[in-house]
Motif scaffolding. Structure first.
Motif, PDB file in Angstrom:
ATOM      1  N   ARG A   1      39.066  33.002  42.566  1.00 42.00           N
ATOM      2  CA  ARG A   1      40.406  32.620  42.966  1.00 42.00           C
ATOM      3  C   ARG A   1      40.586  32.751  44.481  1.00 42.00           C
ATOM      4  O   ARG A   1      41.249  31.930  45.086  1.00 42.00           O
ATOM      5  N   THR A   2      40.021  33.765  45.077  1.00 42.76           N
ATOM      6  CA  THR A   2      40.153  33.979  46.511  1.00 42.76           C
ATOM      7  C   THR A   2      39.506  32.844  47.291  1.00 42.76           C
ATOM      8  O   THR A   2      40.076  32.357  48.262  1.00 42.76           O
ATOM      9  N   SER A   3      38.336  32.403  46.866  1.00 37.24           N
ATOM     10  CA  SER A   3      37.672  31.314  47.587  1.00 37.24           C
ATOM     11  C   SER A   3      38.461  30.003  47.445  1.00 37.24           C
ATOM     12  O   SER A   3      38.494  29.196  48.370  1.00 37.24           O
ATOM     13  N   TRP A   4      39.107  29.802  46.295  1.00 32.29           N
ATOM     14  CA  TRP A   4      39.936  28.607  46.111  1.00 32.29           C
ATOM     15  C   TRP A   4      41.108  28.633  47.088  1.00 32.29           C
ATOM     16  O   TRP A   4      41.448  27.636  47.707  1.00 32.29           O
TER      17      TRP A   4
END
Length: 96
Positions: A1-4
């Motif tokens: 989720r963080t990379s998205w």
């Protein structure tokens, strides 16, 4: 989720940077169409309240001048976009 989220933020930042590089403030008509032809988003003072058909006038006049500068008499009906300007909104912060 963080990379998205990072990916989404990077895309937004790039789009905003590109938009900001093509945002031009214009206060005279003589500068309006040339800036449109440079693919700029033109910020102008709003004159609509004074002119009943302001939006139509801008569309018609910008189409006419753009076609003249290209040496064309009319637009090809098969084109996806018009050479005419379209008024989009009244900005909260008006140019001086």
């Amino acid at each position: 989720r963080t990379s998205w989220k990072k990916f989404q933020n990077a895309m937004f930042a790039k789009a905003k940077e590109t938009r900001d590089q093509h945002l031009v403030q214009v206060t005279e008509w003589k500068d309006f169409v040339p800036n449109l032809e440079l693919n700029n988003l033109v910020l102008t003072p709003w004159c609509g309240g004074e002119h009943q058909d302001w939006e139509e006038w801008v569309k018609d006049k910008s189409r006419e001048e753009s076609l003249n500068s290209r040496g064309q008499e009319g637009e090809d009906e098969r084109t996806a976009t018009s050479v005419a300007a379209k008024t989009l909104c009244i900005p909260f912060d008006q140019p001086e």
